[in-house]
Design a protein around this motif. Structure first.
Motif, short mmCIF file in Angstrom:
data_model
loop_
_atom_site.label_atom_id
_atom_site.label_comp_id
_atom_site.label_asym_id
_atom_site.label_seq_id
_atom_site.Cartn_x
_atom_site.Cartn_y
_atom_site.Cartn_z
N GLN A 8 -52.77 -115.40 -46.74
CA GLN A 8 -51.17 -115.65 -47.44
C GLN A 8 -50.20 -114.62 -47.10
N LEU A 9 -50.62 -113.78 -47.42
CA LEU A 9 -49.71 -112.60 -47.07
C LEU A 9 -49.29 -112.28 -45.87
N LEU A 10 -50.84 -112.98 -44.77
CA LEU A 10 -50.35 -112.71 -43.23
C LEU A 10 -49.02 -113.52 -42.89
N GLN A 11 -48.93 -114.65 -43.25
CA GLN A 11 -48.35 -115.94 -43.52
C GLN A 11 -47.56 -115.53 -43.54
N LYS A 12 -47.06 -114.63 -44.72
CA LYS A 12 -45.65 -114.50 -44.76
C LYS A 12 -44.66 -112.91 -44.04
N THR A 13 -46.04 -112.51 -43.15
CA THR A 13 -45.81 -111.24 -42.07
C THR A 13 -44.34 -111.31 -41.57
N GLU A 14 -43.37 -110.98 -41.26
CA GLU A 14 -41.70 -111.11 -40.85
C GLU A 14 -42.62 -111.32 -39.01
N LEU A 15 -43.53 -110.53 -38.90
CA LEU A 15 -44.84 -110.92 -37.38
C LEU A 15 -44.81 -111.89 -37.35
N PHE A 16 -46.10 -112.27 -38.20
CA PHE A 16 -46.79 -113.98 -37.71
C PHE A 16 -46.62 -114.69 -38.10
N PHE A 76 -43.63 -98.40 -51.14
CA PHE A 76 -43.78 -99.39 -50.89
C PHE A 76 -45.51 -100.34 -52.32
N THR A 77 -45.05 -101.51 -52.87
CA THR A 77 -46.20 -102.02 -53.30
C THR A 77 -46.27 -102.91 -52.97
N ALA A 78 -47.09 -104.15 -53.34
CA ALA A 78 -48.34 -105.22 -53.90
C ALA A 78 -47.49 -106.19 -53.13
N GLY A 79 -47.07 -106.46 -51.77
CA GLY A 79 -46.48 -107.45 -51.15
C GLY A 79 -45.62 -107.20 -49.88
N ASP A 80 -45.53 -105.29 -49.99
CA ASP A 80 -44.59 -105.08 -48.67
C ASP A 80 -45.80 -104.76 -47.03
N THR A 81 -44.80 -104.34 -46.60
CA THR A 81 -44.82 -103.63 -44.92
C THR A 81 -44.94 -102.82 -44.41
N VAL A 82 -46.30 -101.86 -44.38
CA VAL A 82 -45.02 -100.39 -43.95
C VAL A 82 -45.83 -100.56 -42.03
N GLY A 83 -45.07 -100.11 -41.78
CA GLY A 83 -44.85 -99.19 -40.36
C GLY A 83 -44.96 -100.64 -38.93
N ASP A 84 -44.27 -101.58 -39.75
CA ASP A 84 -44.28 -103.28 -38.90
C ASP A 84 -43.20 -102.69 -38.03
N PHE A 85 -42.45 -102.01 -38.13
CA PHE A 85 -40.96 -101.65 -37.26
C PHE A 85 -41.41 -100.94 -36.22
N ASP A 86 -41.67 -100.02 -36.49
CA ASP A 86 -42.91 -99.02 -35.21
C ASP A 86 -43.66 -99.96 -34.70
N LEU A 131 -42.86 -110.90 -28.38
CA LEU A 131 -41.67 -111.73 -28.14
C LEU A 131 -40.95 -111.87 -30.32
N GLN A 132 -41.59 -111.99 -31.12
CA GLN A 132 -41.52 -112.25 -32.33
C GLN A 132 -41.29 -111.10 -32.80
N SER A 133 -41.49 -109.93 -31.97
CA SER A 133 -41.24 -108.91 -32.67
C SER A 133 -40.40 -108.28 -32.34
N LEU A 134 -39.58 -108.30 -30.77
CA LEU A 134 -38.09 -108.27 -29.86
C LEU A 134 -36.76 -109.46 -31.67
N ALA A 135 -37.36 -110.42 -31.44
CA ALA A 135 -36.68 -110.86 -32.51
C ALA A 135 -36.52 -110.38 -33.86
N MET A 136 -37.66 -109.87 -34.61
CA MET A 136 -37.66 -109.23 -35.66
C MET A 136 -36.82 -107.93 -35.45
N ILE A 137 -36.69 -107.20 -34.18
CA ILE A 137 -35.78 -105.87 -34.26
C ILE A 137 -34.73 -105.95 -34.61
#
Length: 328
Positions: A8-16, A76-86, A131-137
């Motif tokens: 469920q957390l992965l589904q909410k991640t911007e990359l996925f 960063f706390t519960a639900g946050d994503t760390v290092g995804d931009f890099d 492709l999703q990562s490019l859109a996210m950036i």
């Protein structure tokens, strides 16, 4: 593999969030859940960003060290994503990330997988993640610009990292497709180019020779932009590049396309291991966008694709010349 809560957390991640079901299940298989004690370093400055983390429980701090002192950047706390931009920009981490307390998190990809291995094993899935990562950036850059002045140094650095090709210093394809259309004033001259027989050079002398050649080609493009006084020099794919020249007349556009071709011919030849010499030439295609009333920023990608298709067709026919995208 991750738990149902982890999915469920992965589904909410911007990359996925927009992945197809099969791709998402692949991502779940390649991820792992970890429980880490306080003081564990997730990543350090200068390390290649080969994975990122989603917090289930606990706290992670991100900080830098300057002159023996620590400067805390974020918690960063519960639900946050760390290092995804890099990770998304395939760059290097520029800070430390460390657990503050016992922390449960999801790691993608799992430590037992290398990014190179999963890209080879699941090329279609990773292509869609890319492709999703490019859109996210692009989305994060636009959001940042709405909130903060573009002149703030760290915003400028963020732009540079997201939109600069690291091998040549040219603007990259993400900038060309996502940001450039919003900045254009018509008419716009578009020149696309592809070196001829480039595979011969790379196959004979290795990828380093190809990289060196691309640096020389980039210098040609940057010189022409400086000489024109405005515009952008871009790297679209591996060895395909472009010039975007706002306010360009048909005569100047043709002249610059011819000059670019001539400068390709002047790149010093490279001696090959078999005793022969590789001489440079290029296929150059140009077009002027914005002359017709029907042209609009929304049609920029369609126009650019037409010019690119002409480039590839001419190159496959033998290239080595200058061609209009739309013959009179």
């Amino acid at each position: 593999m991750v738990s149902q809560a982890g999915e469920q957390l992965l589904q909410k991640t911007e990359l996925f969030v927009r992945l197809l079901p099969d791709d998402f299940q692949c991502v779940c298989t390649l991820s792992e859940e970890l429980t880490l004690p306080p003081g564990v370093t997730l990543f350090s400055p200068g390390e290649t960003a080969t994975r990122f983390y989603i917090l289930i429980r606990g706290t992670v701090r991100v900080f830098k060290r300057k002159e023996g002192r620590e400067e805390e950047l974020a918690l960063f706390t519960a639900g946050d994503t760390v290092g995804d931009f890099d990770f998304a920009r395939q760059g290097r981490y520029d800070a430390f990330a460390e657990t503050v307390e016992e922390t449960d998190l999801i790691c993608f990809p799992a430590a037992r997988f290398s990014l190179a291995d999963i890209t080879r094993q699941y090329p279609s899935t990773m292509a869609r993640v890319l492709l999703q990562s490019l859109a996210m950036i692009a989305n994060r850059i636009r959001t940042t610009q709405r909130l903060i002045s573009r002149n703030v140094p760290w915003v400028q650095e963020l732009q540079r990292q997201a939109f600069e090709d690291p091998g040549t210093g040219l603007w990259n394809r993400t900038f060309f497709e996502e940001e450039l259309p919003q900045m254009l004033s018509m008419p716009v001259g578009l020149i696309m180019t592809k070196p001829d027989r480039f595979k011969v050079l790379v196959d004979s002398c290795g990828h380093s020779a190809g990289d060196e050649a691309m640096v020389k080609i980039a210098a040609l493009l940057q010189y022409l932009v400086r000489n024109y006084g405005k515009g952008w020099a871009l790297r679209l794919k591996s060895n395909e590049t472009a010039l975007v020249l706002p306010g360009c007349s048909p005569t100047i556009l043709r002249s610059m396309a011819e000059e670019l071709y001539q400068r390709f011919l002047q790149i010093p030849p490279v001696g090959l291991p078999d005793g022969t010499t590789f001489t440079f030439s290029a296929t150059v295609v140009y077009g002027l966008w914005g002359e017709e009333k029907k042209d609009s920023p929304a049609l920029w990608k369609e126009y650019a694709q037409t010019v690119y298709d002409t480039l590839m067709n001419r190159w496959q026919e033998g290239g080595n010349g200058v061609y209009p995208a739309f013959p009179c």
